[in-house]
Design an enzyme around this catalytic site. Structure first.
Site, PDB file in Angstrom:
ATOM      1  CG  ASN A   9     -85.929-116.964  68.316  1.00 41.66           C
ATOM      2  OD1 ASN A   9     -86.333-116.447  67.270  1.00 41.66           O
ATOM      3  ND2 ASN A   9     -85.908-116.322  69.473  1.00 41.66           N
ATOM      4  CD1 TRP A  10     -82.931-119.613  62.631  1.00 40.87           C
ATOM      5  CD2 TRP A  10     -83.768-119.034  60.641  1.00 40.87           C
ATOM      6  NE1 TRP A  10     -82.748-120.676  61.776  1.00 40.87           N
ATOM      7  CE2 TRP A  10     -83.254-120.350  60.545  1.00 40.87           C
ATOM      8  CE3 TRP A  10     -84.346-118.476  59.501  1.00 40.87           C
ATOM      9  CZ2 TRP A  10     -83.296-121.091  59.366  1.00 40.87           C
ATOM     10  CZ3 TRP A  10     -84.398-119.207  58.316  1.00 40.87           C
ATOM     11  CH2 TRP A  10     -83.873-120.512  58.250  1.00 40.87           C
ATOM     12  CD  GLU A 100     -84.353-111.267  71.839  1.00 37.63           C
ATOM     13  OE1 GLU A 100     -84.880-111.570  70.746  1.00 37.63           O
ATOM     14  OE2 GLU A 100     -83.289-111.788  72.246  1.00 37.63           O
ATOM     15  N   GLY A 237     -81.104-119.667  70.177  1.00 33.22           N
ATOM     16  CA  GLY A 237     -80.994-118.436  69.396  1.00 33.22           C
ATOM     17  C   GLY A 237     -79.751-118.466  68.518  1.00 33.22           C
ATOM     18  N   GLY A 238     -78.668-117.859  69.003  1.00 37.54           N
ATOM     19  CA  GLY A 238     -77.447-117.707  68.208  1.00 37.54           C
ATOM     20  C   GLY A 238     -76.974-118.985  67.517  1.00 37.54           C
TER      21      GLY A 238
HETATM   22  C1  PEP Z   1     -83.421-117.080  72.439  1.00 40.75           C
HETATM   23  O1  PEP Z   1     -83.416-116.013  71.866  1.00 40.75           O
HETATM   24  O2  PEP Z   1     -84.490-117.685  72.618  1.00 40.75           O
HETATM   25  C2  PEP Z   1     -82.141-117.612  72.913  1.00 40.75           C
HETATM   26  C3  PEP Z   1     -82.144-118.605  73.759  1.00 40.75           C
HETATM   27  O3  PEP Z   1     -81.011-116.996  72.419  1.00 40.75           O
HETATM   28  P1  PEP Z   1     -79.492-117.476  72.633  1.00 40.75           P
HETATM   29  O4  PEP Z   1     -79.447-118.954  72.394  1.00 40.75           O
HETATM   30  O5  PEP Z   1     -78.710-116.714  71.585  1.00 40.75           O
HETATM   31  O6  PEP Z   1     -79.106-117.107  74.015  1.00 40.75           O
END
Ligand code: PEP
Length: 255
Positions: A9-10, A100, A237-238
């Site tokens: 997930n960018w 979010e 995500g990150g």
């Molecule tokens: C996400 O946004 O779906 C997520 C899991 O972010 P992160 O890996 O950065 O916690």
């Protein structure tokens, strides 16, 4: 057998050129290094969708997804994008219900259930996110919250439609914070989700549903998380913004 999936997930990161560059690294690494039947999904901002879809042609392991859609088919909804439109750009998956969007854009269960319907109507695969906040976990209400999110967001679907849904358990307190749910904490909730599916539908459908874990997943913690019985992959995500880290997470499922 349910599918093993690692989805990136960018979020609202990367300009057009940066996204294309990152995606080309991901496709090249996937071609050389991904060995197994795991599915890689990259959920980019809308602006990248069509270009990266073209680049993914012929890349067996890699598919494209969007991060949101509106639930109406078409019309006077300035600034919104429909499921049919992301499909026409090459998306096969759509993330829905991300915390979010629930928090900043006030997407409630009722709206999300309509988005799920809109995505399935276009024969796209929703990646439906559920998860509790830190306060909900600390007050021991997390099972109730997750049960409610499932009931209101996806349990209205008939058996055959539910069979196309992917779920992602994303504890809100673990997203982008560096705090990961322990493998035991994550497994406990994944098993609970699978049991709820069995109660609502049947054991066979529950067994076939892919349930991803999301929340500060990285190449170090992914092997233990993904080895849990009810964890079928990750929503990342990150770490999906770094090709090396993302592919190393995907490679956890190499056979
Ligand atoms: C996400 O946004 O779906 C997520 C899991 O972010 P992160 O890996 O950065 O916690």
């Amino acid at each position: 057998m349910r599918k093993k999936i690692v989805a990136g997930n960018w979020k609202m990161n990367l300009d057009y050129q940066q996204g294309v560059t990152l995606f080309s690294e991901i496709v090249n690494m996937a071609k050389d290094e991904v060995m197994g039947d795991q599915q890689v999904v990259v959920c980019s901002p809308f602006i990248h969708l069509h270009s990266i879809f073209q680049m993914a042609k012929g890349a067996t392991h890699v598919a494209i997804g969007a991060q949101n859609v509106y639930f109406e088919d078409a019309g006077a909804y300035t600034g919104e994008v429909s499921a049919a439109q992301v499909k026409s750009a090459g998306a096969a998956y759509v993330i829905l219900g991300h915390s979010e969007r629930r928090a900043y854009f006030h997407e409630d269960d009722h709206m999300l259930s309509k988005k799920v319907d809109a995505v399935l109507k276009q024969e796209l695969t929703p990646i439906f996110c559920i998860g509790e906040t830190q306060e909900e976990r600390e007050s021991d209400r997390y099972f109730d919250i997750i049960k409610k999110q499932l009931k209101n967001g996806v349990f209205h679907l008939p058996n055959d439609a539910f069979g196309h849904v992917i779920l992602a358990y994303e504890p809100v307190w673990a997203i982008g914070t560096g705090l990961t749910a322990s493998p035991e904490q994550a497994q406990e909730v994944h098993a609970f989700i699978r049991n709820e599916i069995a109660n609502q539908y049947n054991a066979h459908i529950a067994e076939d549903t892919t349930i991803l874990y999301g929340g500060s997943c990285n190449p170090k913690n992914a092997p233990e998380l993904f080895s849990q019985t009810d964890i079928d992959g990750g929503l990342i995500g990150g770490a999906s913004l770094k090709s090396r880290d993302f592919i190393d997470i995907v490679k956890v499922f190499n056979s």
